[in-house]
Design an enzyme around this catalytic site. Structure first.
Site, short mmCIF file in Angstrom:
data_model
loop_
_atom_site.label_atom_id
_atom_site.label_comp_id
_atom_site.label_asym_id
_atom_site.label_seq_id
_atom_site.Cartn_x
_atom_site.Cartn_y
_atom_site.Cartn_z
CG ASP A 67 -0.35 -0.60 2.47
OD1 ASP A 67 0.89 -0.57 2.61
OD2 ASP A 67 -1.10 -1.10 3.31
CG ASP A 136 -9.04 -2.18 12.03
OD1 ASP A 136 -8.07 -2.82 11.60
OD2 ASP A 136 -9.45 -1.14 11.47
CG HIS A 138 -6.09 -2.85 8.89
ND1 HIS A 138 -6.28 -1.71 9.64
CD2 HIS A 138 -4.75 -2.98 8.78
CE1 HIS A 138 -5.10 -1.19 9.95
NE2 HIS A 138 -4.16 -1.95 9.44
CD GLU A 143 -8.86 0.47 7.85
OE1 GLU A 143 -8.86 -0.47 8.65
OE2 GLU A 143 -8.16 1.50 8.01
C1 F6R Z 1 1.27 -1.60 6.15
C2 F6R Z 1 0.07 -2.41 6.25
C3 F6R Z 1 -0.77 -2.42 7.48
C4 F6R Z 1 0.02 -2.79 8.73
C5 F6R Z 1 -0.90 -2.79 9.94
C6 F6R Z 1 -0.13 -3.04 11.23
O1 F6R Z 1 1.85 -1.76 4.87
O2 F6R Z 1 -0.24 -3.03 5.31
O3 F6R Z 1 -1.81 -3.34 7.32
O4 F6R Z 1 0.59 -4.05 8.57
O5 F6R Z 1 -1.56 -1.56 10.04
O6 F6R Z 1 0.71 -1.94 11.47
P1 F6R Z 1 1.88 -2.01 12.54
O7 F6R Z 1 2.83 -3.04 12.04
O8 F6R Z 1 2.48 -0.65 12.56
O9 F6R Z 1 1.24 -2.42 13.81
#
Ligand code: F6R
Length: 264
Positions: A67, A136, A138, A143
């Protein structure tokens, strides 16, 4: 799903790095799917270390990130391109021409999403997709409520995700509201998916996606449909799993089988 519960965050990072190095060692032109955020940082440090000590080279490896924020210049310090350059691509020996992220600053975002999907297909698909998980549930920026068949597209971030990510910015106001993200369907096309989760803050999401029903309300639960998923957890992230003793039992047997298959 192979659920592996390890003693520490460091062990999770090392195990993830092992899986990546085993793949790239046997297939130097492998295609990696990569994530940003706090979760993969230890893995990236491990990969950089192995690269700088000559144990592995990524010079012919192709990468696709999950992303990118919409509206941040590629050179913006908080863009995911900057994050990847700083934490992996530059200190490692990656060839930038082979490192792909969605074009979050494109004037035609929908075209940028379609091109990204096409580039992944042209590269032969993703061999190993690294994932973190949001509190959450995702994966990437899919989301809760995202279609389980979704492809790369623009998504609005939830307030929860913006708040979680605000730690990388000076203030919550600076966190973008939109991102281009690979879809859940795009992620499920990868040949091997490796999801990492560390810390008590992820325990509820881990329980929901590993042991709960498959539902768009917990996007990571779609991984239950994939034939080859490895979930690497530290003790805290695994602490809400009801069947954790069973996963550990299966893992012990699996490791014995693997050791008996290793050449004497
Ligand atoms: C980032 C991504 C997100 C993160 C998720 C967890 O490229 O795809 O889905 O993996 O938000 O974020 P952290 O690792 O910061 O807890």
């Amino acid at each position: 799903m192979r659920v592996v519960i390890l003693d520490s965050e460091q062990e999770v990072s090392q195990r993830a790095a092992n899986l990546i190095c085993e793949l790239v060692g046997s297939k130097p032109d492998a295609v990696l799917g990569l994530a940003t955020g706090g979760t993969p940082l230890g893995t990236y440090r491990e990969l950089v270390d192995r690269c700088q000590t000559g144990q592995i080279s990524f010079s012919t490896t192709t990468t696709f990130n999950l992303d990118e924020y919409v509206g941040l210049d590629a050179d913006h310090p908080q863009s995911y391109r900057s994050f990847m350059r700083q934490n992996l691509f530059e200190p490692g020996d990656f060839n930038f021409d082979r490192c792909h992220l969605p074009a979050g600053c494109s004037r035609d975002l929908s075209q940028a999403c379609q091109s990204y999907e096409a580039e992944i297909v042209d590269a032969g698909g993703i061999d190993l997709q690294l994932l973190g998980i949001g509190t959450d549930g995702h994966i990437a920026f899919n989301e809760p409520g995202s279609s389980l068949a979704s492809r790369t597209r623009v998504k609005a971030l939830t307030e929860q995700t913006r708040t979680d990510n605000a730690r990388f910015f000076d203030s919550l106001d600076q966190v973008p509201t939109l991102a281009i993200t690979m879809g859940i369907g795009s992620i499920l096309d990868a040949r091997h998916i490796v999801l990492l989760a560390m810390g008590a803050g992820k325990a509820s999401a881990v329980r929901a996606f590993v042991e709960g029903p498959i539902t768009a309300q917990v996007p990571a639960s779609a991984l239950q449909l994939h034939p080859r998923v490895t979930v690497l957890l530290d003790q805290a992230a695994a602490s809400w799993l009801v069947r954790r003793d069973y996963y550990q039992h299966v893992e012990n047997i699996q490791r014995q089988l693997e050791q008996s298959e290793e050449p004497a």
